[in-house]
Design an enzyme around this catalytic site. Structure first.
Site, short mmCIF file in Angstrom:
data_model
loop_
_atom_site.label_atom_id
_atom_site.label_comp_id
_atom_site.label_asym_id
_atom_site.label_seq_id
_atom_site.Cartn_x
_atom_site.Cartn_y
_atom_site.Cartn_z
N ASN A 7 0.87 -1.18 0.00
CA ASN A 7 0.00 0.00 0.00
C ASN A 7 0.91 1.22 0.00
OD1 ASN A 7 -1.84 2.04 0.39
ND2 ASN A 7 -2.79 1.16 2.22
N ARG A 90 -2.57 -2.18 -3.49
CA ARG A 90 -3.79 -1.40 -3.30
C ARG A 90 -3.72 -0.18 -4.21
NH1 ARG A 90 -5.35 3.22 0.87
NH2 ARG A 90 -7.57 3.31 0.48
N HIS A 179 -13.01 2.55 0.26
CA HIS A 179 -12.98 1.45 1.26
C HIS A 179 -13.60 0.18 0.69
CE1 HIS A 179 -13.11 4.85 4.48
NE2 HIS A 179 -11.86 4.48 4.28
N ARG A 238 -12.08 15.06 7.89
CA ARG A 238 -12.85 15.43 6.71
C ARG A 238 -14.26 15.86 7.10
NH1 ARG A 238 -11.21 9.92 4.11
NH2 ARG A 238 -9.19 10.36 3.17
N GLU A 381 -8.37 -5.87 4.92
CA GLU A 381 -8.18 -5.49 3.52
C GLU A 381 -6.97 -6.19 2.90
OE1 GLU A 381 -9.19 -1.01 2.97
OE2 GLU A 381 -8.73 -1.28 5.09
#
Length: 395
Positions: A7, A90, A179, A238, A381
């Site tokens: 990643n 990813r 996600h 956010r 993940e």
């Protein structure tokens, strides 16, 4: 089989070496401060962590550092890097180009490059990780797993924005969602636990970044994030959903340019901006317990917005059979799960207070008489990426 999961960020790189069949992790770690002085943290189960300052001018040196430590006589777990069967990457944004994972070739790289305008912060970094691995491991298969792919089953009524049609047709402006690898993993586990696939499922991936998805028959029907990860519920830093005129108002009032405004929306807002305390929900809970009213309001706001999304997705699905909590906050904060579920009794949601005390373990946390099964499913993940990678190279 041994799969290396990568990643890559703009100045960091996380990795795991794992068995996709058993889920066993042989080693994991991260490279930080790529382009500066460089730092490698390497972890092997049952051993002391290895931390070293290593020059990493680019992602190539970072990847080489990872491979070197994996075969190190003292800290490694491999005799040779030839034991790595494949690398799974990813990739944040697959745009409309990708609806599933794929083996990387020149055409795939070109398509990921075309998606850079949609994922300007992440896709370039993902590509740097891919190219570095290709250069250093030219004979090892590379696979791309896209954060957006799971959501590509959404119907047009869910993914279209009510904008002039040409922005969709010419510029690919639509809801994509993120996600997706996490949402796919917990969807598969929920279906396995329930013993059937045809369930109305609402996934709550709640952490510093948060998103929800509405799923039926294993396929995504709607999701809270949009063209970018900025949309949806409030997050650590956010804003989540916001009236676009707020952006115009603040830019005009304070003279912000677009980049400055987006920095505020992405990195200075959310529960951190509301509370003035932290983006970490544990810090907020501690501050709220000590009487900090803004921290308490930030927690209340987060739970309220998640609860609203759950209600809207129940309406979209025509009901809810299963509610899943996952990711850092969803897995570990029984207090937040309780805040969210309080008020969902009309849907048939009823938590078991004792079962809800669990942290980070797969479990049913709903009461015996709850009409909706509430599950806690720790996300994985990396395992999803490893499984996709193994399946593709096996073919």
């Amino acid at each position: 089989m041994k799969i290396l999961v990568i990643n890559a960020g703009s100045s960091s790189l996380k990795y795991q070496l794992m068995d996709p069949n058993t889920g066993d992790v042989f080693a994991k770690g991260q490279c930080e401060r790529i382009g500066l002085d460089g730092k490698l943290t390497h972890k092997v189960p049952g051993r002391d962590n290895y931390v070293a300052e290593i020059a990493m001018p680019s992602h190539s040196e970072a990847i080489q550092s990872v491979l070197d430590i994996l075969v190190d006589a003292q800290y490694g777990v491999l005799a040779t890097t030839d034991e790595i069967d494949a690398v799974g990457h990813r990739v944040l944004h697959g745009g409309m180009e990708f609806s599933e994972s794929c083996i990387i070739d020149d055409d795939v790289i070109a398509a990921v490059e075309r998606c850079i305008p949609l994922g300007p912060l992440h896709n370039p970094a993902n590509l740097m990780g891919i190219r570095a691995c290709q250069a250093i491991m030219p004979n090892t298969p590379q696979v791309a797993v896209f954060d957006t792919a799971f959501h590509m089953t959404m119907p047009a009524k869910a993914y279209m924005y009510a904008l002039p049609w040409e922005y969709y047709e010419k510029d690919n402006v639509r809801r994509y969602g993120f996600h997706g690898t996490s949402h796919r993993y917990v969807t598969l586990r929920a279906c396995e636990l329930m013993g059937r696939k045809d369930i109305k499922l609402i996934n709550c991936h709640l952490g510093n970044g948060s998103s929800l998805s509405a799923v039926y028959d294993g396929k995504c029907q709607d999701t809270s994030m949009g063209l970018s990860p900025l949309a949806g519920v409030p997050m650590g830093t956010r804003t989540g959903d916001i009236d676009a005129c707020v952006v115009q108002y603040l830019m005009n009032r304070y003279g912000y340019n677009v980049d400055e405004m987006l920095n505020i929306l992405n990195k200075k807002s959310g529960v951190a901006g509301m509370s003035g305390v932290s983006s970490d929900f544990r810090d907020l809970e501690n501050a709220a317990d000590e009487g900090n009213e803004r921290a308490a309001l930030a927690l209340e706001k987060f739970a309220y917005e998640v609860r609203k999304y759950i209600g809207s997705y129940a309406a979209a699905l025509g009901g809810c059979d299963v509610l899943v909590f996952t990711a850092g906050v969803g897995e570990n904060s029984g207090e937040m799960r309780e805040r969210i579920c309080n008020g969902l009794e009309y849907l048939g949601v009823k938590l078991d207070p004792e079962k809800n005390k669990i942290r980070g373990q797969e479990a049913v946390i709903s009461a015996a008489d709850s009409k909706v099964t509430v599950l806690l499913i720790p996300t994985n993940e990396e395992l999803m990426i490893a499984k996709d990678t193994a399946e593709l190279i096996s073919k």
